[in-house]
Each structure stands twice: as C-alpha cells, then as structure tokens.
Write a protein that holds these residues in place. Structure first.
Motif, short mmCIF file in Angstrom:
data_model
loop_
_atom_site.label_atom_id
_atom_site.label_comp_id
_atom_site.label_asym_id
_atom_site.label_seq_id
_atom_site.Cartn_x
_atom_site.Cartn_y
_atom_site.Cartn_z
N ALA A 143 1.12 -1.12 -0.20
CA ALA A 143 -0.17 0.00 0.11
C ALA A 143 1.26 0.99 -0.13
O ALA A 143 0.60 2.39 -0.69
N VAL A 144 2.14 0.89 0.86
CA VAL A 144 3.08 2.14 0.58
C VAL A 144 3.57 2.49 -0.51
O VAL A 144 3.32 3.67 -1.33
N ASP A 145 4.22 1.33 -1.30
CA ASP A 145 4.25 1.43 -2.27
C ASP A 145 3.80 2.36 -3.49
O ASP A 145 3.67 2.94 -4.72
N ASP A 146 1.97 1.68 -3.46
CA ASP A 146 0.82 2.16 -4.01
C ASP A 146 0.98 3.88 -4.13
O ASP A 146 0.60 4.21 -5.17
N ALA A 147 1.14 4.02 -3.36
CA ALA A 147 0.99 5.89 -3.78
C ALA A 147 2.44 6.37 -4.62
O ALA A 147 1.44 7.54 -5.27
N VAL A 148 3.44 5.59 -4.70
CA VAL A 148 3.71 6.43 -6.03
C VAL A 148 3.93 5.13 -7.59
O VAL A 148 4.30 5.82 -8.71
N ASP A 149 3.25 4.30 -6.81
CA ASP A 149 3.40 3.52 -8.41
C ASP A 149 1.63 2.91 -9.87
O ASP A 149 1.26 2.79 -10.23
N GLU A 150 0.10 3.53 -8.29
CA GLU A 150 -0.22 3.69 -9.27
C GLU A 150 -0.66 4.84 -10.11
O GLU A 150 -0.12 5.60 -10.56
N PRO A 151 -0.93 4.15 -10.87
CA PRO A 151 -1.73 6.10 -12.24
C PRO A 151 -1.92 6.76 -11.69
O PRO A 151 -2.35 7.28 -10.68
N GLY A 152 -1.03 7.61 -12.17
CA GLY A 152 -0.94 9.28 -11.17
C GLY A 152 -0.38 9.61 -10.15
O GLY A 152 -0.11 10.80 -9.76
N GLY A 153 0.39 8.43 -10.01
CA GLY A 153 1.40 8.46 -8.95
C GLY A 153 2.29 9.22 -9.16
O GLY A 153 3.11 8.74 -9.96
N GLY A 154 3.20 9.39 -8.08
CA GLY A 154 4.39 9.63 -7.62
C GLY A 154 5.21 11.20 -7.89
O GLY A 154 6.24 11.49 -8.37
N THR A 155 4.11 11.92 -8.18
CA THR A 155 4.56 13.34 -8.39
C THR A 155 3.50 13.91 -7.54
O THR A 155 2.56 14.17 -7.68
N GLY A 156 3.54 15.35 -7.25
CA GLY A 156 2.63 16.71 -6.87
C GLY A 156 2.37 17.09 -5.05
O GLY A 156 3.01 15.31 -4.65
N ALA A 157 1.61 16.99 -4.87
CA ALA A 157 1.22 17.24 -3.31
C ALA A 157 0.51 16.18 -3.42
O ALA A 157 1.06 16.40 -2.52
N ALA A 158 -0.18 15.57 -4.11
CA ALA A 158 -1.66 14.20 -3.97
C ALA A 158 -0.02 13.55 -2.97
O ALA A 158 -1.61 12.80 -2.43
N ALA A 210 -0.12 11.85 0.21
CA ALA A 210 -0.17 10.25 1.03
C ALA A 210 1.05 9.71 1.40
O ALA A 210 0.83 9.06 2.36
N LEU A 211 2.26 9.81 0.90
CA LEU A 211 3.12 9.52 1.35
C LEU A 211 3.14 9.74 3.40
O LEU A 211 3.32 9.08 4.20
N ALA A 212 3.30 11.41 3.44
CA ALA A 212 2.81 11.79 4.96
C ALA A 212 1.99 10.99 6.37
O ALA A 212 2.40 10.64 6.73
N ALA A 213 0.59 10.91 5.14
CA ALA A 213 -0.64 10.08 6.09
C ALA A 213 0.17 8.59 5.93
O ALA A 213 0.28 8.20 7.46
N TRP A 214 1.30 8.29 5.53
CA TRP A 214 1.71 6.97 5.61
C TRP A 214 2.45 6.19 7.27
O TRP A 214 2.37 6.29 7.74
#
Length: 278
Positions: A31-46, A50-54
């Motif tokens: 789930a942590v990894d998916d914060a950047v690997d899901e479509p649209g993940g990996g960049t930006g404030a969102a 998400a990583l701060a929430a984890w």
C-alpha cells in the motif's frame, strides 16, 4: 497475495500464523509503494500527502494509537506479537519517497541506498517473523534484499523507463557508452548488452554475499527467504540465457517452475544442504 507474485510459493512453507503475519506486512508495504506506483502517482502534492499519511499511520501503529487504514489495523497486533522494528518501516517510506523526485541515480552507491530502503528493509521486517538466532542473519536479509531489487531493476528496465524512471546508474551508462535513448529503443547493441550484463553480475554478487552471510543453523528458519532467492535467481538465469534482452518481453518464471523451485529448495534446506536450488 496472488499466485502470480514471485513470493507466493515462498510463503506456503510457513506455519499459518507466520504466513498471515507476512501477508499483513506485505499488504502494508504494498500500500505504501502504491502511493507512487499507481496511475497518476509519483509526482505532486497528492503523492507527498499520501506518503505523509503513511508516516502518520506507522506512528499510530507503533505508538499505541488507532490505525486509520485496513493495512494499519492488520499490522498493529503483529508488532507486539513478533517484535517488529519501527526503523525499517520508516526507511521504506523514505525509499518510496525517492521515487517522487529522484528518478536517476548517478552512482551505484546512490542506487544501493534506494535498494536498501525499498527492499532490504522488508527483509529485515520479515526476518523477525521467520525467526532467527544469529544476528548475522540480518546481513543475509540485507544482501538478499539488494539482490532481489537489482534483479527487478534489470528485468523492468523497459517498464521503468516508460514511467519516467531509470535505476541503472548514469555513470555506468557513460562507462559502457550507452544513452537512455539506447535503452528506450531496446536495441541489443554490444554496448547495451555489456551494460546489462554488468547489472546482472552485480546482482549475482549480492546473491553470493547473502549465501555467505546465512548462518547454517538459521537456514531452516529462513527457508521461505531461500525459496524467494532461488526463484529470483531463476529470473536472472533466464535473462542471461536470453542474452540480456529485457525489452522484447517481461522475463517471467512459469508457475510450475516456481513450484518446483520452492519444493526443491525446501527439500535441500530440510536435508541440511542450506543453499537454495535454482
């Protein structure tokens, strides 16, 4: 955890309670990894949010708070049950965060830090669930994690480039006379082949270091990790047999072969051989 993961057959050898615990850890880390690997993940404030929430969720799990995610609620009781350390979870999030901005690595030392954070940390967590007596088993977990991640990197060069990422050290591209565009084209030129062969050789060294670090009397406890290593070495073997062509298709090990590797490794370890079959 589905049967198509390379970890599935590794964990079948575990007792039910440890298997459930490993799945709980796996789901959290995934789930942590998916914060950047899901479509649209990996960049930006969102993604940053998400990583701060984890990070906050890890704190709640370890500090006696009330987890807010399904993964956190599953993880929290495992922390006390198996004495899971907090540092690897924090390091894992740091590693995943590296994918949000640092998508090139100038040297292997820089890449090694990334690999440690996203792979060796998971090994160190799982080690507590597997059980061990000798602290040298921690070195085994670190080296094996690096070997597995380097194998993934080699296998996934094409897919990673399509996501804007490159995990081959850029100084090695220069050394072997390659460019990123050469890798994007996927042409197996002598320079590209030599570059990828070098990556495979490095992964081999870490598999060897893992084997050397594994205390013989802990091999039985760590048979699941040994199976994992054997399956990933089979991937590396197949890449080498293909002449390092990782562009025309994703190199995979068929399920029957994975099952055979798992059974053969388990039998060897139980018989006292220690080293994995491949």
């Amino acid at each position: 955890m589905g049967r198509d993961t390379n970890f599935y057959y590794s964990f079948l050898v575990l007792p039910p309670d440890k298997r459930r615990a490993i799945v709980g850890v796996w789901d959290f880390c995934r789930a942590v990894d998916d914060a950047v690997d899901e479509p649209g993940g990996g960049t930006g404030a969102a993604t940053d949010e998400a990583l701060a929430a984890w990070r906050d969720e890890v704190a709640r799990c370890f500090d006696g708070g009330t987890p807010e995610t399904e993964q956190g609620r599953a993880l929290q009781p495992l922390i006390a049950r198996f004495g899971l350390p907090r540092r690897p979870f924090d390091d894992l999030i740091d590693g995943v965060a590296m994918d949000t901005g640092h998508r090139r690595y100038r040297t292997f030392e820089e890449l090694r830090e990334y690999c440690y954070r996203v792979a060796s940390t998971v090994g160190l967590i799982c080690l507590e669930i597997f059980g061990y007596r000798d602290v040298r088993s921690r070195d085994y977990a670190v080296h094996l994690g690096l070997a597995l991640q380097l194998t993934n990197i080699l296998r996934d060069v094409k897919a990673d480039l399509q996501r804007g990422r490159l995990y081959v050290p850029t100084d090695e591209l220069v050394r072997f006379g390659c460019t990123e565009e050469d890798l994007r084209r996927g042409e197996m030129t002598p320079a590209v082949r030599a570059l990828l062969a070098h990556q495979a050789e490095r992964a081999r060294r870490f598999y060897a270091e893992a084997r050397a670090a594994l205390p013989r009397h802990d091999a039985g406890r760590l048979v699941a990790a040994e199976i994992m290593g054997a399956i990933y070495r089979a991937i590396l073997d197949k890449i080498e047999r293909r002449g390092y062509d990782v562009f025309s298709e994703v190199v995979r090990i068929p399920r029957p072969r994975r099952a055979w590797i798992a059974a053969a490794t388990w039998a060897r370890v139980v018989a006292g051989g220690g080293a994995s079959a491949s």
